[in-house]
Design an enzyme around this catalytic site. Structure first.
Site, PDB file in Angstrom:
ATOM      1  N   LYS A 109      27.827  35.231  51.864  1.00  0.00           N
ATOM      2  CA  LYS A 109      26.417  35.360  51.436  1.00  0.00           C
ATOM      3  C   LYS A 109      26.268  34.519  50.144  1.00  0.00           C
ATOM      4  CE  LYS A 109      24.877  39.540  53.644  1.00  0.00           C
ATOM      5  NZ  LYS A 109      24.786  41.189  53.471  1.00  0.00           N
TER       6      LYS A 109
ATOM      7  N   TYR B  76      18.053  39.511  60.205  1.00  0.00           N
ATOM      8  CA  TYR B  76      18.071  41.012  60.177  1.00  0.00           C
ATOM      9  C   TYR B  76      16.884  41.633  60.900  1.00  0.00           C
ATOM     10  CZ  TYR B  76      21.627  40.813  56.445  1.00  0.00           C
ATOM     11  OH  TYR B  76      22.809  40.582  55.794  1.00  0.00           O
TER      12      TYR B  76
ATOM     13  N   ASN C 190      26.441  42.087  48.508  1.00  0.00           N
ATOM     14  CA  ASN C 190      27.594  42.664  49.102  1.00  0.00           C
ATOM     15  C   ASN C 190      28.611  41.636  49.725  1.00  0.00           C
ATOM     16  OD1 ASN C 190      25.842  42.513  51.432  1.00  0.00           O
ATOM     17  ND2 ASN C 190      26.416  44.433  52.055  1.00  0.00           N
TER      18      ASN C 190
ATOM     19  N   HIS D 219      28.523  38.730  55.278  1.00  0.00           N
ATOM     20  CA  HIS D 219      28.094  39.617  56.589  1.00  0.00           C
ATOM     21  C   HIS D 219      29.007  39.435  57.936  1.00  0.00           C
ATOM     22  CE1 HIS D 219      25.460  40.643  60.115  1.00  0.00           C
ATOM     23  NE2 HIS D 219      25.992  39.312  60.671  1.00  0.00           N
TER      24      HIS D 219
ATOM     25  N   GLU E  45      23.476  36.684  67.190  1.00  0.00           N
ATOM     26  CA  GLU E  45      23.627  36.070  65.875  1.00  0.00           C
ATOM     27  C   GLU E  45      24.223  34.614  65.906  1.00  0.00           C
ATOM     28  OE1 GLU E  45      25.864  38.815  63.461  1.00  0.00           O
ATOM     29  OE2 GLU E  45      24.212  40.479  63.458  1.00  0.00           O
TER      30      GLU E  45
HETATM   31  P1  IDP Z   1      26.373  45.548  56.812  1.00  0.00           P
HETATM   32  O1  IDP Z   1      26.002  44.353  56.276  1.00  0.00           O
HETATM   33  O2  IDP Z   1      27.556  46.535  56.288  1.00  0.00           O
HETATM   34  O3  IDP Z   1      26.246  45.498  58.644  1.00  0.00           O
HETATM   35  P2  IDP Z   1      23.722  47.030  57.347  1.00  0.00           P
HETATM   36  O4  IDP Z   1      23.368  48.569  57.316  1.00  0.00           O
HETATM   37  O5  IDP Z   1      23.434  46.218  58.767  1.00  0.00           O
HETATM   38  O6  IDP Z   1      25.080  46.686  56.560  1.00  0.00           O
HETATM   39  O7  IDP Z   1      22.528  46.076  56.196  1.00  0.00           O
HETATM   40  C1  IDP Z   1      22.395  45.072  56.291  1.00  0.00           C
HETATM   41  C2  IDP Z   1      22.443  44.462  54.843  1.00  0.00           C
HETATM   42  O8  IDP Z   1      21.171  44.817  54.155  1.00  0.00           O
HETATM   43  C3  IDP Z   1      23.643  44.819  54.043  1.00  0.00           C
HETATM   44  O9  IDP Z   1      24.766  44.023  54.092  1.00  0.00           O
HETATM   45  C4  IDP Z   1      22.922  44.759  52.469  1.00  0.00           C
HETATM   46  O10 IDP Z   1      22.975  43.344  52.402  1.00  0.00           O
HETATM   47  C5  IDP Z   1      21.559  44.996  53.016  1.00  0.00           C
HETATM   48  N1  IDP Z   1      21.052  46.340  52.581  1.00  0.00           N
HETATM   49  C6  IDP Z   1      21.501  47.677  53.429  1.00  0.00           C
HETATM   50  N2  IDP Z   1      21.087  48.799  52.968  1.00  0.00           N
HETATM   51  C7  IDP Z   1      20.566  48.291  51.816  1.00  0.00           C
HETATM   52  C8  IDP Z   1      19.884  49.229  50.823  1.00  0.00           C
HETATM   53  O11 IDP Z   1      20.044  50.359  50.963  1.00  0.00           O
HETATM   54  N3  IDP Z   1      19.768  48.326  49.706  1.00  0.00           N
HETATM   55  C9  IDP Z   1      19.704  47.140  49.482  1.00  0.00           C
HETATM   56  N4  IDP Z   1      20.408  46.517  50.551  1.00  0.00           N
HETATM   57  C10 IDP Z   1      20.500  47.090  51.796  1.00  0.00           C
HETATM   58 MG    MG Z   2      24.941  45.075  59.798  1.00  0.00          MG
END
Ligand code: IDP
Ligand code: MG
Length: 153
Positions: A10, A50, A113, A116, A127
């Protein structure tokens, strides 16, 4: 064909000079790289990526984040690659992720984070098709695959 997953290094991970570190972890694990593209994801493509999170409070923020700067999009292949990649990545937020994982070792943010990874075969198919045409994915064998994936029974 073995299972495939879509991995994205990312924007924050690219900016923090961690591309090589991440690829090294996937390579050392024994996973096989079959496609890669360095690109800037458009806002429209980020929305498609997303789509499953549409309507959630963080949706607009994560779309903006993913489309904010260049990323490295990759497809990795191996039996069980989806689950193994998720383990290498660690749980969603760096402050929460275990040390030893990518998110646990390199991040402490809630919004940013680093990486992905697809979470199921269905999301991987969806995807991968967003970023790669079938002929952009290489079909080849690793010379040491019998050592990497060998069984002793
Ligand atoms: P993942 O990447 O671990 O699969 P997901 O729940 O699929 O997590 O969420 C997709 C992405 O959305 C996350 O990687 C993160 O970048 C963002 N995200 C998820 N929850 C939050 C939140 O509560 N605050 C800000 N960003 C979030
Ligand atoms: Mg996810």
């Amino acid at each position: 064909m073995a299972e495939r997953t879509l991995i994205i290094i990312k924007p924050d991970c690219v900016q923090r000079h961690l591309i090589g570190e991440i690829i090294t972890r996937f390579e050392k694990k024994g996973l096989k790289l079959v496609a890669a593209k360095f690109m800037k994801i458009s806002e429209d493509l980020a929305r498609q990526h997303y789509a499953v999170h549409k309507g959630k409070p963080f949706f607009e923020g994560v779309v903006k984040y993913l489309s904010s700067a260049p990323v490295l999009v990759m497809v990795w292949e191996a039996q069980g690659v989806i689950d193994m990649s998720r383990k290498l990545m660690g749980s969603t937020f760096g402050y929460d992720a275990q040390p030893g994982t990518i998110r646990g070792d390199f991040g402490c943010s809630r919004g940013y984070n680093l990486i992905h990874g697809s979470d199921s075969p269905q999301s991987a198919d969806y995807e991968i098709a967003l970023y790669f045409k079938p002929d952009e994915i290489a079909d080849y064998n690793l010379a040491d695959s019998s050592w990497l994936y060998g069984k002793n029974d």
